[in-house]
Design a protein around this motif. Structure first.
Motif, PDB file in Angstrom:
ATOM      1  N   ALA A 261       0.830  -1.207   0.000  1.00  0.00           N
ATOM      2  CA  ALA A 261       0.000   0.000   0.000  1.00  0.00           C
ATOM      3  C   ALA A 261       0.865   1.258   0.000  1.00  0.00           C
ATOM      4  N   VAL A 262       1.906   1.264   0.824  1.00  0.00           N
ATOM      5  CA  VAL A 262       2.802   2.426   0.884  1.00  0.00           C
ATOM      6  C   VAL A 262       3.479   2.669  -0.459  1.00  0.00           C
ATOM      7  N   LEU A 263       3.988   1.602  -1.079  1.00  0.00           N
ATOM      8  CA  LEU A 263       4.685   1.744  -2.353  1.00  0.00           C
ATOM      9  C   LEU A 263       3.715   2.094  -3.478  1.00  0.00           C
ATOM     10  N   ALA A 264       2.531   1.498  -3.476  1.00  0.00           N
ATOM     11  CA  ALA A 264       1.562   1.772  -4.541  1.00  0.00           C
ATOM     12  C   ALA A 264       1.100   3.225  -4.510  1.00  0.00           C
ATOM     13  N   LEU A 265       0.992   3.788  -3.308  1.00  0.00           N
ATOM     14  CA  LEU A 265       0.565   5.187  -3.182  1.00  0.00           C
ATOM     15  C   LEU A 265       1.740   6.151  -3.191  1.00  0.00           C
ATOM     16  N   ASN A 266       2.954   5.603  -3.365  1.00  0.00           N
ATOM     17  CA  ASN A 266       4.161   6.416  -3.461  1.00  0.00           C
ATOM     18  C   ASN A 266       4.314   7.338  -2.240  1.00  0.00           C
ATOM     19  N   GLN A 267       4.185   6.748  -1.065  1.00  0.00           N
ATOM     20  CA  GLN A 267       4.264   7.506   0.168  1.00  0.00           C
ATOM     21  C   GLN A 267       5.591   7.244   0.872  1.00  0.00           C
ATOM     22  N   SER A 268       6.173   8.297   1.422  1.00  0.00           N
ATOM     23  CA  SER A 268       7.335   8.107   2.290  1.00  0.00           C
ATOM     24  C   SER A 268       6.826   7.777   3.684  1.00  0.00           C
ATOM     25  N   ILE A 269       7.573   6.973   4.400  1.00  0.00           N
ATOM     26  CA  ILE A 269       7.110   6.518   5.704  1.00  0.00           C
ATOM     27  C   ILE A 269       8.227   6.655   6.727  1.00  0.00           C
ATOM     28  N   THR A 270       7.864   7.195   7.877  1.00  0.00           N
ATOM     29  CA  THR A 270       8.767   7.375   9.001  1.00  0.00           C
ATOM     30  C   THR A 270       8.156   6.651  10.203  1.00  0.00           C
ATOM     31  N   PRO A 271       8.880   6.571  11.312  1.00  0.00           N
ATOM     32  CA  PRO A 271       8.262   5.931  12.481  1.00  0.00           C
ATOM     33  C   PRO A 271       6.938   6.574  12.889  1.00  0.00           C
ATOM     34  N   ALA A 272       6.855   7.912  12.796  1.00  0.00           N
ATOM     35  CA  ALA A 272       5.619   8.601  13.174  1.00  0.00           C
ATOM     36  C   ALA A 272       4.485   8.290  12.200  1.00  0.00           C
ATOM     37  N   SER A 273       4.768   8.420  10.889  1.00  0.00           N
ATOM     38  CA  SER A 273       3.723   8.116   9.911  1.00  0.00           C
ATOM     39  C   SER A 273       3.432   6.614   9.872  1.00  0.00           C
ATOM     40  N   GLY A 274       4.424   5.802  10.236  1.00  0.00           N
ATOM     41  CA  GLY A 274       4.201   4.366  10.303  1.00  0.00           C
ATOM     42  C   GLY A 274       3.153   4.003  11.342  1.00  0.00           C
ATOM     43  N   LEU A 275       3.122   4.766  12.447  1.00  0.00           N
ATOM     44  CA  LEU A 275       2.083   4.541  13.444  1.00  0.00           C
ATOM     45  C   LEU A 275       0.697   4.807  12.861  1.00  0.00           C
ATOM     46  N   LEU A 276       0.599   5.827  11.990  1.00  0.00           N
ATOM     47  CA  LEU A 276      -0.682   6.128  11.345  1.00  0.00           C
ATOM     48  C   LEU A 276      -1.076   5.010  10.383  1.00  0.00           C
ATOM     49  N   TRP A 277      -0.098   4.490   9.643  1.00  0.00           N
ATOM     50  CA  TRP A 277      -0.392   3.354   8.759  1.00  0.00           C
ATOM     51  C   TRP A 277      -0.813   2.129   9.573  1.00  0.00           C
ATOM     52  N   GLY A 278      -0.147   1.912  10.696  1.00  0.00           N
ATOM     53  CA  GLY A 278      -0.532   0.802  11.560  1.00  0.00           C
ATOM     54  C   GLY A 278      -1.936   0.980  12.109  1.00  0.00           C
ATOM     55  N   ALA A 279      -2.272   2.212  12.499  1.00  0.00           N
ATOM     56  CA  ALA A 279      -3.623   2.483  12.996  1.00  0.00           C
ATOM     57  C   ALA A 279      -4.659   2.238  11.906  1.00  0.00           C
ATOM     58  N   ALA A 280      -4.331   2.617  10.664  1.00  0.00           N
ATOM     59  CA  ALA A 280      -5.250   2.356   9.550  1.00  0.00           C
ATOM     60  C   ALA A 280      -5.446   0.857   9.348  1.00  0.00           C
ATOM     61  N   GLY A 281      -4.350   0.094   9.430  1.00  0.00           N
ATOM     62  CA  GLY A 281      -4.461  -1.365   9.320  1.00  0.00           C
ATOM     63  C   GLY A 281      -5.330  -1.945  10.413  1.00  0.00           C
ATOM     64  N   PHE A 282      -5.202  -1.407  11.625  1.00  0.00           N
ATOM     65  CA  PHE A 282      -6.023  -1.882  12.736  1.00  0.00           C
ATOM     66  C   PHE A 282      -7.502  -1.612  12.482  1.00  0.00           C
ATOM     67  N   VAL A 283      -7.813  -0.414  11.987  1.00  0.00           N
ATOM     68  CA  VAL A 283      -9.213  -0.070  11.705  1.00  0.00           C
ATOM     69  C   VAL A 283      -9.773  -0.970  10.608  1.00  0.00           C
ATOM     70  N   ILE A 284      -8.967  -1.201   9.560  1.00  0.00           N
ATOM     71  CA  ILE A 284      -9.449  -1.972   8.410  1.00  0.00           C
ATOM     72  C   ILE A 284      -9.636  -3.445   8.747  1.00  0.00           C
ATOM     73  N   PHE A 285      -8.631  -4.041   9.356  1.00  0.00           N
ATOM     74  CA  PHE A 285      -8.626  -5.495   9.527  1.00  0.00           C
ATOM     75  C   PHE A 285      -9.184  -5.970  10.872  1.00  0.00           C
ATOM     76  N   VAL A 286      -9.305  -5.076  11.845  1.00  0.00           N
ATOM     77  CA  VAL A 286      -9.751  -5.505  13.170  1.00  0.00           C
ATOM     78  C   VAL A 286     -11.003  -4.756  13.622  1.00  0.00           C
ATOM     79  N   LEU A 287     -10.902  -3.443  13.749  1.00  0.00           N
ATOM     80  CA  LEU A 287     -11.974  -2.679  14.377  1.00  0.00           C
ATOM     81  C   LEU A 287     -13.272  -2.742  13.577  1.00  0.00           C
ATOM     82  N   ALA A 288     -13.202  -2.475  12.274  1.00  0.00           N
ATOM     83  CA  ALA A 288     -14.418  -2.485  11.459  1.00  0.00           C
ATOM     84  C   ALA A 288     -15.082  -3.867  11.420  1.00  0.00           C
ATOM     85  N   PRO A 289     -14.348  -4.942  11.133  1.00  0.00           N
ATOM     86  CA  PRO A 289     -15.001  -6.267  11.150  1.00  0.00           C
ATOM     87  C   PRO A 289     -15.539  -6.666  12.513  1.00  0.00           C
TER      88      PRO A 289
END
Length: 245
Positions: A104-132
């Motif tokens: 997802a990061v590479l397809a959207l051509n996004q740079s990722i740092t530890p701080a933004s990585g936490l946001l990506w992790g939170a998005a993964g949590f919402v998509i794969f855990v919280l919503a279902p």
């Protein structure tokens, strides 16, 4: 560069899987073991009633017991063996999710740092855990559940719709697309998750509720750990690539 990212993703997934195993062993696994005792007690009671109603004599009872044991599916022994297989499964799942996050990061051509990585992790949590989990909360052994195929289909549709909705909200700021994003996120829950025909269970309600909370918290920690570590490794890989260039 791509090879560095893939290696970083695999390492981050393995580390996140081991981390998840440690968190689950602390709180989630004890709840599962406790629920299994209720499940075994219920099975023993049902088996005792059945044998009294239909079997008369020691040989018939022994034969039924042997047949039941023969049909019992294999399961790892409690303790080290069970922890090992749990860790192995978590590592495989961690690597898979890490590669999905990397794609997802590479397809959207996004740079990722530890701080933004936490946001990506939170998005993964919402998509794969919280919503279902709004429609299909985590289930303990012995709890009733709907049809497996129907649940898998609903889970997959919910994941796809939630991912599409978050993408539109994060990267497409036009009002019609933002409204479409909300429709996508809400639609699976209006459709409704498959529910069991009966809701009776030998597992106490407070134990089931505690398991849901513990599982969601453990999953959140897993995704934040994965996202943060992935961001750190990606940032380090990018710096090494720049230095070598």
């Amino acid at each position: 560069m791509l090879v560095r990212f893939l290696l970083a993703a695999i390492f981050a997934g393995m580390a996140a899987g081991i981390f998840a195993t440690a968190v689950q062993s602390w709180r989630v696994v004890p709840l599962i073991l406790e629920a299994e005792r209720y499940e075994d007690a219920g099975d023993t009671g049902a088996g005792h009633t059945h044998s009294q109603g239909e079997a008369s004599g020691e040989e018939a009872s022994t034969g039924e017991t042997a047949m039941a044991e023969a049909e019992e599916p294999w399961a790892p022994e409690d303790g080290t063996e069970r922890t090992f297989y749990t860790a192995l499964a978590n590592v495989v799942v961690g690597v898979a999710y890490s590669l999905l996050l990397t794609a997802a990061v590479l397809a959207l051509n996004q740079s990722i740092t530890p701080a933004s990585g936490l946001l990506w992790g939170a998005a993964g949590f919402v998509i794969f855990v919280l919503a279902p989990n709004f429609g299909l909360p985590p289930e303990l052994p012995g709890m009733p559940a709907g049809d497996l195929t129907d649940r898998q289909i609903w889970w997959l549709v919910t994941v796809i719709c939630t991912a599409g909705g978050l993408y539109l909200l994060a990267f497409r700021r036009a009002l019609p697309l933002m409204l479409l994003a909300l429709v996508l996120i809400v639609a699976p829950h209006l459709w409704g998750a498959p529910q069991p025909i009966e809701h009776e269970s030998a597992v106490p309600a407070n134990l089931a509720a505690e398991f849901v909370v513990s599982t969601i918290v453990a999953s959140a920690l897993f995704w934040l750990f994965l996202g943060g570590l992935l961001g750190y490794l990606f940032q380090r890989a990018a710096k090494q690539e720049s230095a070598s260039a």
